[in-house]
Design an enzyme around this catalytic site. Structure first.
Site, short mmCIF file in Angstrom:
data_model
loop_
_atom_site.label_atom_id
_atom_site.label_comp_id
_atom_site.label_asym_id
_atom_site.label_seq_id
_atom_site.Cartn_x
_atom_site.Cartn_y
_atom_site.Cartn_z
CE LYS A 13 -2.21 -0.80 3.79
NZ LYS A 13 -1.63 -2.09 4.20
NE ARG A 88 -4.56 -0.57 9.18
CZ ARG A 88 -3.42 -0.16 8.65
NH1 ARG A 88 -3.39 0.88 7.84
NH2 ARG A 88 -2.31 -0.78 8.91
NE ARG A 127 8.22 -2.19 6.38
CZ ARG A 127 6.95 -1.84 6.28
NH1 ARG A 127 6.56 -1.07 5.27
NH2 ARG A 127 6.06 -2.25 7.15
NE ARG A 133 6.55 0.03 9.93
CZ ARG A 133 5.56 0.10 9.07
NH1 ARG A 133 5.74 0.68 7.90
NH2 ARG A 133 4.39 -0.42 9.36
NE ARG A 144 2.05 -4.37 10.81
CZ ARG A 144 3.19 -4.32 10.11
NH1 ARG A 144 4.29 -4.88 10.58
NH2 ARG A 144 3.22 -3.69 8.95
P1 B4P Z 1 3.47 -1.86 2.44
O1 B4P Z 1 2.33 -2.75 2.27
O2 B4P Z 1 3.52 -0.65 1.62
O3 B4P Z 1 3.54 -1.60 4.01
P2 B4P Z 1 2.80 -0.52 4.82
O4 B4P Z 1 2.25 0.58 4.00
O5 B4P Z 1 3.80 -0.15 5.84
O6 B4P Z 1 1.53 -1.23 5.42
P3 B4P Z 1 1.08 -1.55 6.88
O7 B4P Z 1 -0.35 -1.86 6.73
O8 B4P Z 1 1.90 -2.60 7.46
O9 B4P Z 1 1.42 -0.31 7.79
P4 B4P Z 1 0.71 1.09 8.10
O10 B4P Z 1 1.80 2.09 8.05
O11 B4P Z 1 -0.47 1.34 7.23
O12 B4P Z 1 4.88 -2.53 2.10
C1 B4P Z 1 5.55 -3.43 2.88
C2 B4P Z 1 6.92 -3.83 2.32
O13 B4P Z 1 6.78 -4.56 1.11
C3 B4P Z 1 7.87 -2.69 1.99
O14 B4P Z 1 9.11 -2.98 2.54
C4 B4P Z 1 7.97 -2.64 0.49
O15 B4P Z 1 9.25 -2.26 0.04
C5 B4P Z 1 7.69 -4.08 0.11
N1 B4P Z 1 7.04 -4.20 -1.19
C6 B4P Z 1 6.01 -3.44 -1.65
N2 B4P Z 1 5.65 -3.84 -2.89
C7 B4P Z 1 6.45 -4.90 -3.21
C8 B4P Z 1 6.56 -5.76 -4.37
N3 B4P Z 1 5.76 -5.63 -5.43
N4 B4P Z 1 7.49 -6.74 -4.34
C9 B4P Z 1 8.31 -6.88 -3.26
N5 B4P Z 1 8.27 -6.11 -2.17
C10 B4P Z 1 7.34 -5.12 -2.13
O16 B4P Z 1 0.19 0.90 9.60
C11 B4P Z 1 1.06 0.74 10.70
C12 B4P Z 1 0.28 0.80 12.01
O17 B4P Z 1 -0.33 2.11 12.17
C13 B4P Z 1 -0.91 -0.16 12.14
O18 B4P Z 1 -0.51 -1.44 12.60
C14 B4P Z 1 -1.78 0.59 13.19
O19 B4P Z 1 -1.32 0.40 14.49
C15 B4P Z 1 -1.60 2.04 12.82
N6 B4P Z 1 -2.66 2.51 11.89
C16 B4P Z 1 -2.47 2.89 10.60
N7 B4P Z 1 -3.64 3.26 10.05
C17 B4P Z 1 -4.58 3.11 11.01
C18 B4P Z 1 -5.99 3.29 11.05
N8 B4P Z 1 -6.68 3.72 10.00
N9 B4P Z 1 -6.64 3.03 12.22
C19 B4P Z 1 -5.98 2.61 13.30
N10 B4P Z 1 -4.66 2.38 13.32
C20 B4P Z 1 -3.96 2.63 12.19
#
Ligand code: B4P
Length: 188
Positions: A13, A88, A127, A133, A144
């Site tokens: 994402k 979410r 990552r 992280r 998660r």
């Molecule tokens: P991503 O999937 O981009 O990871 P993310 O955005 O960090 O998603 P996540 O859901 O875990 O975290 P968020 O910050 O939203 O990529 C992951 C990895 O994959 C990267 O290293 C990338 O390089 C790699 N990758 C991507 N595409 C690839 C491909 N095609 N091939 C190979 N590798 C690839 O949330 C974090 C925390 O914040 C949550 O746990 C929660 O506590 C809080 N939070 C966020 N939003 C919230 C909400 N709406 N409500 C309540 N809590 C919330």
């Protein structure tokens, strides 16, 4: 374009949000990034969010919803935005509807990036080696994924029921996934 980006942790994402926002010329609003920036800056919001993000659970809705409402009131989102990681859970989705109704605008699409658990665990552990992280350890990643399955996955049906759901397979090269998403959104 006014869209939300859905998908399990590690589906890509954050990665795709940045590329799509550039392609479409709109800002990305990533709730995860906002929390991390506040945790790093040791703000009041960061202090409240940290225990939840570190545990892999959702930050309470009242905190998250107020933060998104403030962000959506800013001038740069008038012509469009991509919400990454929000909503979410179903209550956040209902709250988002109310925010958009107050602004007099509607969503065009709910884009879901799909990827199975084994792939996402592998990506997030990779990552962890690079970025360190706090929530990219195996037990927290599993938590998660569990939170995603119970709280976030129901949003797929919620947006499908409104004819807004666009799905794209998140497995493959990053650029390939971007083209897949753009193609699916255009077809929609
Ligand atoms: P991503 O999937 O981009 O990871 P993310 O955005 O960090 O998603 P996540 O859901 O875990 O975290 P968020 O910050 O939203 O990529 C992951 C990895 O994959 C990267 O290293 C990338 O390089 C790699 N990758 C991507 N595409 C690839 C491909 N095609 N091939 C190979 N590798 C690839 O949330 C974090 C925390 O914040 C949550 O746990 C929660 O506590 C809080 N939070 C966020 N939003 C919230 C909400 N709406 N409500 C309540 N809590 C919330």
């Amino acid at each position: 374009m006014r869209a939300v980006l859905l998908g399990p942790p590690g589906a890509g994402k954050g990665t795709q949000a940045a590329l799509l926002a550039e392609r479409w010329g709109i800002p990305t609003i990533s709730t995860g990034d906002i929390f991390r920036a506040n945790i790093k800056g040791q703000t009041e919001l960061g202090r409240k969010a940290q225990e939840y993000t570190n545990a892999g659970t959702l930050v309470p809705d009242e905190i998250t919803n107020a933060m998104v409402r403030d962000r959506l009131a800013q001038d740069d989102v008038v012509d469009g935005f991509l919400l990454d990681g929000y909503p979410r859970n179903p209550d956040q989705a209902v709250e988002l509807d109310s925010m958009l109704a107050d602004l007099g605008v509607e969503l065009n699409a709910a884009i879901e990036i799909t990827a199975d658990s084994e792939v996402v665990i592998e990506r997030l552990l990779k990552r962890a080696e690079i970025e360190g992280r706090a929530d990219d350890t195996e037990p927290v990643i599993r938590k998660r994924l569990e939170v995603y399955a119970t709280s976030t996955a129901p949003l797929t049906a919620f947006y499908a029921g409104r004819g807004l759901l666009v799905q794209a397979d998140g497995i493959g090269e990053v650029a390939e996934v971007t083209e897949r998403i753009v193609g699916a959104v255009e077809a929609h």
